[in-house]
Write a protein that holds these residues in place. Structure first.
Motif, PDB file in Angstrom:
ATOM      1  N   LEU A   1       0.842  -1.352   0.006  1.00 44.18           N
ATOM      2  CA  LEU A   1      -0.030  -0.118   0.061  1.00 44.18           C
ATOM      3  C   LEU A   1       0.946   1.272  -0.052  1.00 44.18           C
ATOM      4  O   LEU A   1       0.619   2.166  -0.840  1.00 44.18           O
ATOM      5  CB  LEU A   1      -0.997   0.139   1.281  1.00 44.18           C
ATOM      6  N   LEU A   2       2.090   1.041   0.754  1.00 43.77           N
ATOM      7  CA  LEU A   2       2.820   2.347   0.898  1.00 43.77           C
ATOM      8  C   LEU A   2       3.546   2.369  -0.672  1.00 43.77           C
ATOM      9  O   LEU A   2       3.670   3.623  -0.961  1.00 43.77           O
ATOM     10  CB  LEU A   2       4.071   2.181   1.815  1.00 43.77           C
ATOM     11  N   SER A   3       3.665   1.396  -1.431  1.00 42.28           N
ATOM     12  CA  SER A   3       4.348   1.599  -2.592  1.00 42.28           C
ATOM     13  C   SER A   3       3.332   2.251  -3.666  1.00 42.28           C
ATOM     14  O   SER A   3       3.900   3.206  -4.400  1.00 42.28           O
ATOM     15  CB  SER A   3       4.789   0.158  -3.174  1.00 42.28           C
ATOM     16  N   PHE A   4       2.127   1.909  -3.340  1.00 40.16           N
ATOM     17  CA  PHE A   4       0.946   2.662  -4.013  1.00 40.16           C
ATOM     18  C   PHE A   4       1.043   4.225  -3.698  1.00 40.16           C
ATOM     19  O   PHE A   4       1.073   4.865  -5.135  1.00 40.16           O
ATOM     20  CB  PHE A   4      -0.175   1.934  -3.902  1.00 40.16           C
ATOM     21  N   LEU A   5       0.936   4.587  -2.532  1.00 38.66           N
ATOM     22  CA  LEU A   5       1.077   5.772  -2.401  1.00 38.66           C
ATOM     23  C   LEU A   5       2.362   6.630  -2.745  1.00 38.66           C
ATOM     24  O   LEU A   5       2.124   7.820  -3.149  1.00 38.66           O
ATOM     25  CB  LEU A   5       0.943   6.010  -0.955  1.00 38.66           C
ATOM     26  N   VAL A   6       3.441   6.124  -2.555  1.00 38.38           N
ATOM     27  CA  VAL A   6       4.733   6.705  -3.295  1.00 38.38           C
ATOM     28  C   VAL A   6       4.827   7.060  -4.447  1.00 38.38           C
ATOM     29  O   VAL A   6       4.988   7.952  -5.163  1.00 38.38           O
ATOM     30  CB  VAL A   6       6.004   5.922  -2.690  1.00 38.38           C
ATOM     31  N   ALA A   7       4.245   5.866  -5.105  1.00 41.16           N
ATOM     32  CA  ALA A   7       4.138   5.855  -6.631  1.00 41.16           C
ATOM     33  C   ALA A   7       3.128   7.009  -7.276  1.00 41.16           C
ATOM     34  O   ALA A   7       3.327   7.545  -8.265  1.00 41.16           O
ATOM     35  CB  ALA A   7       3.665   4.616  -7.381  1.00 41.16           C
ATOM     36  N   PHE A   8       1.980   7.034  -6.575  1.00 43.38           N
ATOM     37  CA  PHE A   8       1.114   8.317  -6.761  1.00 43.38           C
ATOM     38  C   PHE A   8       1.461   9.545  -6.619  1.00 43.38           C
ATOM     39  O   PHE A   8       1.706  10.453  -7.653  1.00 43.38           O
ATOM     40  CB  PHE A   8      -0.206   8.115  -6.072  1.00 43.38           C
ATOM     41  N   GLY A   9       2.263   9.845  -5.407  1.00 41.94           N
ATOM     42  CA  GLY A   9       3.096  11.093  -5.235  1.00 41.94           C
ATOM     43  C   GLY A   9       4.002  11.333  -6.280  1.00 41.94           C
ATOM     44  O   GLY A   9       4.098  12.469  -6.730  1.00 41.94           O
TER      45      GLY A   9
ATOM     46  N   ALA B   1       7.956   7.236 -13.000  1.00 44.08           N
ATOM     47  CA  ALA B   1       7.333   7.016 -11.794  1.00 44.08           C
ATOM     48  C   ALA B   1       7.357   5.721 -11.355  1.00 44.08           C
ATOM     49  O   ALA B   1       8.046   5.277 -10.515  1.00 44.08           O
ATOM     50  CB  ALA B   1       6.097   7.618 -11.690  1.00 44.08           C
ATOM     51  N   THR B   2       6.966   4.960 -12.183  1.00 44.90           N
ATOM     52  CA  THR B   2       7.037   3.284 -11.934  1.00 44.90           C
ATOM     53  C   THR B   2       8.152   2.770 -11.842  1.00 44.90           C
ATOM     54  O   THR B   2       8.777   1.912 -11.042  1.00 44.90           O
ATOM     55  CB  THR B   2       6.176   2.760 -13.091  1.00 44.90           C
TER      56      THR B   2
ATOM     57  N   LEU C   1      -5.117  -4.062 -13.798  1.00 47.30           N
ATOM     58  CA  LEU C   1      -4.033  -4.370 -12.488  1.00 47.30           C
ATOM     59  C   LEU C   1      -4.645  -4.558 -11.230  1.00 47.30           C
ATOM     60  O   LEU C   1      -4.077  -5.234 -10.530  1.00 47.30           O
ATOM     61  CB  LEU C   1      -3.050  -3.149 -12.554  1.00 47.30           C
ATOM     62  N   GLY C   2      -5.849  -3.625 -11.069  1.00 51.21           N
ATOM     63  CA  GLY C   2      -6.468  -3.801  -9.630  1.00 51.21           C
ATOM     64  C   GLY C   2      -6.969  -5.251  -9.641  1.00 51.21           C
ATOM     65  O   GLY C   2      -6.771  -6.030  -8.712  1.00 51.21           O
ATOM     66  N   GLY C   3      -7.422  -5.826 -10.779  1.00 46.70           N
ATOM     67  CA  GLY C   3      -7.906  -7.394 -10.794  1.00 46.70           C
ATOM     68  C   GLY C   3      -6.772  -8.257 -10.672  1.00 46.70           C
ATOM     69  O   GLY C   3      -6.743  -9.280 -10.093  1.00 46.70           O
ATOM     70  N   MET C   4      -5.737  -7.900 -11.134  1.00 50.35           N
ATOM     71  CA  MET C   4      -4.364  -8.800 -11.204  1.00 50.35           C
ATOM     72  C   MET C   4      -4.018  -8.905  -9.751  1.00 50.35           C
ATOM     73  O   MET C   4      -3.800 -10.229  -9.322  1.00 50.35           O
ATOM     74  CB  MET C   4      -3.426  -8.246 -11.828  1.00 50.35           C
TER      75      MET C   4
ATOM     76  N   PHE D   1       0.804  -2.596  -7.750  1.00 48.14           N
ATOM     77  CA  PHE D   1       0.532  -1.708  -7.083  1.00 48.14           C
ATOM     78  C   PHE D   1       1.309  -0.464  -7.306  1.00 48.14           C
ATOM     79  O   PHE D   1       0.724   0.656  -7.280  1.00 48.14           O
ATOM     80  CB  PHE D   1       1.006  -2.021  -5.542  1.00 48.14           C
ATOM     81  N   VAL D   2       2.537  -0.429  -7.543  1.00 46.75           N
ATOM     82  CA  VAL D   2       3.353   0.625  -8.034  1.00 46.75           C
ATOM     83  C   VAL D   2       2.951   1.340  -9.359  1.00 46.75           C
ATOM     84  O   VAL D   2       2.266   2.574  -9.330  1.00 46.75           O
ATOM     85  CB  VAL D   2       4.847   0.321  -8.322  1.00 46.75           C
ATOM     86  N   ALA D   3       2.405   0.226 -10.387  1.00 47.24           N
ATOM     87  CA  ALA D   3       1.952   0.782 -11.620  1.00 47.24           C
ATOM     88  C   ALA D   3       0.732   1.328 -11.508  1.00 47.24           C
ATOM     89  O   ALA D   3       0.062   2.546 -12.234  1.00 47.24           O
ATOM     90  CB  ALA D   3       1.966  -0.175 -12.554  1.00 47.24           C
ATOM     91  N   CYS D   4      -0.299   0.802 -10.630  1.00 44.96           N
ATOM     92  CA  CYS D   4      -1.373   1.532 -10.324  1.00 44.96           C
ATOM     93  C   CYS D   4      -1.567   2.752  -9.579  1.00 44.96           C
ATOM     94  O   CYS D   4      -2.150   3.883 -10.155  1.00 44.96           O
ATOM     95  CB  CYS D   4      -2.444   0.529  -9.444  1.00 44.96           C
ATOM     96  N   GLY D   5      -0.758   3.059  -8.584  1.00 38.87           N
ATOM     97  CA  GLY D   5      -0.556   4.123  -8.083  1.00 38.87           C
ATOM     98  C   GLY D   5      -0.005   5.480  -9.037  1.00 38.87           C
ATOM     99  O   GLY D   5      -0.497   6.348  -8.854  1.00 38.87           O
ATOM    100  N   ALA D   6       1.039   5.131  -9.940  1.00 37.77           N
ATOM    101  CA  ALA D   6       1.450   5.849 -10.911  1.00 37.77           C
ATOM    102  C   ALA D   6       0.410   6.347 -12.039  1.00 37.77           C
ATOM    103  O   ALA D   6       0.394   7.427 -12.370  1.00 37.77           O
ATOM    104  CB  ALA D   6       2.628   5.251 -11.573  1.00 37.77           C
TER     105      ALA D   6
END
Length: 330
Positions: free
Chosen positions: A3-11, A57-58, A181-184, A215-220
């Motif tokens: 989850l942290l990787s998602f948030l960092v990638a988003f930022g 970003a990813t 990706l969310g489904g994956m 997770f990373v790709a989703c956040g980005a």
């Protein structure tokens, strides 16, 4: 951690998008709109190549959170970036010569094919992947021996072109890929439980790391969607769509779940099939059409569907298919 990787990638992606947009405007890296797509005439000159932002970003965030001792993850990220570079060259030529045609079709196919063949050979020799494929709606696997090589090549060509064709209206390829990706992620979470139960250590570690990459790709991509949804401030261009097609392929291939792509990626299939059907029918009937325009999302536009409504449809179908797979036990 994921989850942290998602948030960092988003930022990080938000920062890259915000920095890239004025640069693209200064460079006059605007999209040339095809004359016959009248609904998009107002989008002429919208900055393109925005895919650079979420690719960088990813890559940057994956370097922090992913374990590159798992060769599959390193190769997946390299392929993602590699296809992005091919798309970048295509976009650059379009912008430089102020035309809608970039690389010639045969040039794009040859480069995509070369990358796909190299990855297919890697997959065949990798302990965590090999020639095994998970069967949807069951816990079984099938071995296809050396046939995995042409199969993987086909998947890469199909996915990259499928996402590329889907990238026809604001936010469509972005939102659909996020849902894929969310489904994956949901399916891989279940797969990890199964792999742990049977003691497949190599596949478990690789699947876990590919899940982190998702997770990373989703956040980005969620961050990029803020700039790419209707009314889009920037397009991803072939830079982004080819990279996303590679990501779609990698996440499934490197976790032995290639057969799940046409199921949860059904809307990418719709884009490809609608074009094939339209072209074939047009030639057979000497000018008649099945759809008002292909790919299918353009047909819906001709039917006066808004771009936002089309994005919601594609995303909803993808999410519903994933839920069905999870409920049935896919």
């Amino acid at each position: 951690m994921q989850l942290l990787s998602f948030l960092v990638a988003f930022g990080v992606s938000v920062l890259f998008c915000a920095a890239l947009l004025p640069l693209l405007k200064r460079l006059k890296a605007g999209q040339e709109i095809l004359e016959y797509v009248t609904e998009h005439s107002a989008k002429q000159g919208t900055p393109t190549m925005g895919g650079i932002a979420f690719i960088l970003a990813t890559a940057c965030v994956a370097a922090i959170f992913c374990d590159f001792s798992n060769r599959g993850t390193a190769v997946a990220l390299a392929v993602f970036v590699g296809y992005g570079i091919v798309g970048f060259l295509d976009d650059f030529i379009k912008i430089h010569y102020k035309r809608n045609m970039g690389l010639h079709a045969y040039q794009k196919i040859l480069v995509q094919l070369a990358i796909a063949v190299l990855v297919a050979l890697f997959v065949y020799g990798d302990v965590a992947i090999g020639d095994k494929l998970r069967i949807p709606f069951s816990d079984k696997q099938v071995q296809i021996d050396w046939w995995i090589i042409p199969f993987v090549v086909f998947i890469y060509l199909a996915c990259t072109n499928g996402v590329n064709l889907t990238d026809g209206i604001d936010g469509l390829a972005t939102s659909t890929t996020i849902c894929f990706l969310g489904g994956m992620i949901a399916l891989l979470a279940r797969e990890l439980t199964r792999l742990e139960a049977i003691g497949d250590t190599y596949a478990y570690k690789q699947t876990q790391d590919i899940m982190t990459l998702c997770f990373v790709a989703c956040g980005a991509l969620v961050a990029f969607l803020l700039f790419n949804c209707n009314d889009a401030k920037v397009f991803m261009g072939d830079t982004g769509s080819l990279a996303l097609g590679a990501m779609v392929a990698c996440t499934a291939i490197f976790t032995r779940m290639s057969l799940f792509i046409p199921i949860i990626g059904i809307m990418f299939v719709v884009s490809c099939v609608s074009v094939i059907v339209q072209v074939a029918y047009f030639k057979m009937t000497k000018g008649k059409r099945v759809f008002l325009m292909a790919p299918y999302h353009h047909h819906l536009q001709k039917k006066k569907w808004s771009e936002t409504r089309i994005c919601v449809l594609y995303s909803t179908v993808t999410v519903c298919i994933t839920i069905i797979l999870l409920v049935i036990g896919g």
